[in-house]
Design a protein around this motif. Sequence first.
Motif, PDB file in Angstrom:
ATOM      1  N   THR A 126      17.583   0.639  -6.717  1.00  0.00           N
ATOM      2  CA  THR A 126      18.414   1.587  -5.971  1.00  0.00           C
ATOM      3  C   THR A 126      17.537   2.376  -5.008  1.00  0.00           C
ATOM      4  N   GLY A 127      17.991   2.483  -3.773  1.00  0.00           N
ATOM      5  CA  GLY A 127      17.162   3.136  -2.768  1.00  0.00           C
ATOM      6  C   GLY A 127      15.834   2.424  -2.662  1.00  0.00           C
ATOM      7  N   GLU A 128      14.745   3.192  -2.737  1.00  0.00           N
ATOM      8  CA  GLU A 128      13.402   2.602  -2.664  1.00  0.00           C
ATOM      9  C   GLU A 128      12.813   2.367  -4.050  1.00  0.00           C
ATOM     10  N   GLN A 129      13.614   2.582  -5.092  1.00  0.00           N
ATOM     11  CA  GLN A 129      13.067   2.555  -6.448  1.00  0.00           C
ATOM     12  C   GLN A 129      13.576   1.379  -7.274  1.00  0.00           C
ATOM     13  N   THR A 130      12.729   0.941  -8.175  1.00  0.00           N
ATOM     14  CA  THR A 130      13.113  -0.101  -9.126  1.00  0.00           C
ATOM     15  C   THR A 130      12.949   0.464 -10.529  1.00  0.00           C
ATOM     16  N   LEU A 131      14.058   0.513 -11.253  1.00  0.00           N
ATOM     17  CA  LEU A 131      14.070   1.089 -12.590  1.00  0.00           C
ATOM     18  C   LEU A 131      14.277  -0.017 -13.614  1.00  0.00           C
ATOM     19  N   LEU A 132      13.629   0.136 -14.742  1.00  0.00           N
ATOM     20  CA  LEU A 132      13.844  -0.771 -15.862  1.00  0.00           C
ATOM     21  C   LEU A 132      14.452   0.059 -16.977  1.00  0.00           C
ATOM     22  N   ILE A 133      15.603  -0.381 -17.466  1.00  0.00           N
ATOM     23  CA  ILE A 133      16.235   0.323 -18.575  1.00  0.00           C
ATOM     24  C   ILE A 133      16.050  -0.532 -19.820  1.00  0.00           C
ATOM     25  N   ASP A 134      15.249  -0.040 -20.731  1.00  0.00           N
ATOM     26  CA  ASP A 134      14.799  -0.730 -21.940  1.00  0.00           C
ATOM     27  C   ASP A 134      13.916  -1.931 -21.587  1.00  0.00           C
ATOM     28  N   CYS A 135      13.073  -2.296 -22.522  1.00  0.00           N
ATOM     29  CA  CYS A 135      12.188  -3.448 -22.304  1.00  0.00           C
ATOM     30  C   CYS A 135      11.921  -4.124 -23.644  1.00  0.00           C
ATOM     31  N   GLY A 136      12.960  -4.770 -24.141  1.00  0.00           N
ATOM     32  CA  GLY A 136      12.856  -5.496 -25.393  1.00  0.00           C
ATOM     33  C   GLY A 136      11.976  -6.725 -25.267  1.00  0.00           C
ATOM     34  N   ARG A 182      20.436   9.843  -9.622  1.00  0.00           N
ATOM     35  CA  ARG A 182      20.603  10.951 -10.549  1.00  0.00           C
ATOM     36  C   ARG A 182      20.909  10.382 -11.923  1.00  0.00           C
ATOM     37  N   LEU A 183      20.333  11.016 -12.920  1.00  0.00           N
ATOM     38  CA  LEU A 183      20.491  10.544 -14.302  1.00  0.00           C
ATOM     39  C   LEU A 183      21.113  11.637 -15.160  1.00  0.00           C
ATOM     40  N   ASP A 184      22.175  11.272 -15.885  1.00  0.00           N
ATOM     41  CA  ASP A 184      22.759  12.153 -16.894  1.00  0.00           C
ATOM     42  C   ASP A 184      22.591  11.504 -18.254  1.00  0.00           C
ATOM     43  N   VAL A 185      22.270  12.334 -19.245  1.00  0.00           N
ATOM     44  CA  VAL A 185      21.901  11.833 -20.571  1.00  0.00           C
ATOM     45  C   VAL A 185      22.910  12.302 -21.614  1.00  0.00           C
ATOM     46  N   ALA A 186      23.294  11.383 -22.496  1.00  0.00           N
ATOM     47  CA  ALA A 186      24.119  11.756 -23.645  1.00  0.00           C
ATOM     48  C   ALA A 186      23.569  11.089 -24.895  1.00  0.00           C
ATOM     49  N   GLU A 187      23.637  11.800 -26.010  1.00  0.00           N
ATOM     50  CA  GLU A 187      23.225  11.173 -27.271  1.00  0.00           C
ATOM     51  C   GLU A 187      24.410  10.429 -27.864  1.00  0.00           C
ATOM     52  N   VAL A 188      24.163   9.201 -28.296  1.00  0.00           N
ATOM     53  CA  VAL A 188      25.210   8.398 -28.911  1.00  0.00           C
ATOM     54  C   VAL A 188      24.901   8.191 -30.389  1.00  0.00           C
ATOM     55  N   VAL A 189      25.839   7.557 -31.088  1.00  0.00           N
ATOM     56  CA  VAL A 189      25.761   7.478 -32.556  1.00  0.00           C
ATOM     57  C   VAL A 189      25.196   6.133 -32.974  1.00  0.00           C
ATOM     58  N   TYR A 208      22.637   6.476 -20.822  1.00  0.00           N
ATOM     59  CA  TYR A 208      22.259   6.975 -19.500  1.00  0.00           C
ATOM     60  C   TYR A 208      23.334   6.647 -18.472  1.00  0.00           C
ATOM     61  N   ARG A 209      23.721   7.658 -17.726  1.00  0.00           N
ATOM     62  CA  ARG A 209      24.631   7.466 -16.594  1.00  0.00           C
ATOM     63  C   ARG A 209      23.801   7.665 -15.325  1.00  0.00           C
ATOM     64  N   ILE A 210      23.743   6.641 -14.501  1.00  0.00           N
ATOM     65  CA  ILE A 210      22.956   6.720 -13.274  1.00  0.00           C
ATOM     66  C   ILE A 210      23.878   6.616 -12.072  1.00  0.00           C
ATOM     67  N   GLU A 211      23.805   7.616 -11.226  1.00  0.00           N
ATOM     68  CA  GLU A 211      24.463   7.545  -9.919  1.00  0.00           C
ATOM     69  C   GLU A 211      23.402   7.076  -8.940  1.00  0.00           C
ATOM     70  N   THR A 212      23.637   5.928  -8.355  1.00  0.00           N
ATOM     71  CA  THR A 212      22.620   5.303  -7.520  1.00  0.00           C
ATOM     72  C   THR A 212      22.544   5.962  -6.149  1.00  0.00           C
ATOM     73  N   ALA A 213      21.477   5.640  -5.444  1.00  0.00           N
ATOM     74  CA  ALA A 213      21.321   6.157  -4.082  1.00  0.00           C
ATOM     75  C   ALA A 213      22.425   5.617  -3.174  1.00  0.00           C
TER      76      ALA A 213
END
Length: 296
Positions: A27-37, A158-165, A176-181
């Motif tokens: 997204t935008g100029e960035q590359t994000l990795l969510i988890d790395c199993g 932008r990142l919003d965080v919530a704890e789940v069960v 994680y909720r991410i609103e992209t660029a």
Amino acid sequence: MSRLLLLGTGTPAPLVHRAGSSYLLQTGEQTLLIDCGPGSVRRLLEAGIQTTDIDALLLTHLHYDHCVDYGYLALTRWDQGIGQVDELQVIGPAPVQHMTDRLFATDGVYGPDLAARTQHPGSHFIYECRGGAMPRTPPTPVAREVAHGDTISGSGWRLDVAEVVHVQPQLTCLAYRIETAEGETIVFGGDTAPTAALTDLSRDADVLLHMCHFINGAIEDPRLTSCCSGHLDAAHTAADAGVKTLVLVHLTEMMETPGVRERLLGEIAQIFAGQVIFSEDLLDVPLGQIATKQIR
Ligand SMILES: [Zn+2]
């Protein structure tokens, strides 16, 4: 439009065709990795992406099927980056700072390796062959611990965080909720049983990646249903949140028998009217309306 690529869609059970949980978001100029199993760095290479391209790693929780490639990612990114890439940014629940320290500190898991690579003449030679300039310093990934309710502003995202069960109190799991660029909203649900926290976080999202660890009805033992989700749980969360596309991830061999997914899709459609995707490794997820290809 940003890019969402599924790298690993499996579980702790080792499968050739499904790496452990991992998703790539450009997204935008960035590359994000969510988890790395396990296996996710190999999937990156298969996708033609280098570890040095990764700006930040977001970990939902510290189950090994979501984080075991952290060391490999950080080390090879540092090794190949020859001091010309910024330190890896790592976002996750506590104790991700402790994990980072224990992996990369001088007396940590990789301390002897890092001592050799930064001090041995043979390593200096290879480092200079790659274009590196002395002196060589070890990697120091920058860990940031986050918790429920936190918001982070990234570079255009932008990142919003919530704890789940999931498996509290031993491990905290975050979504994680991410609103992209580019304006899309993508929710990475983590591993979770049904919870209002994830429904609230997913409100009106374009895409929700939701765990589908079992088939509701086939497994009813509360020891599992209280910490993981099945296909109908995912459907209810997607419907209640009003998401546009539901991506079922964290799939087990229960869903691998031909005909089973088709049955599950029919059951999901009774609850959720949006678009549904059964995940595969290296699948690019459409972020808008899914269009049919032209016949030819
Ligand atoms: Zn887990």
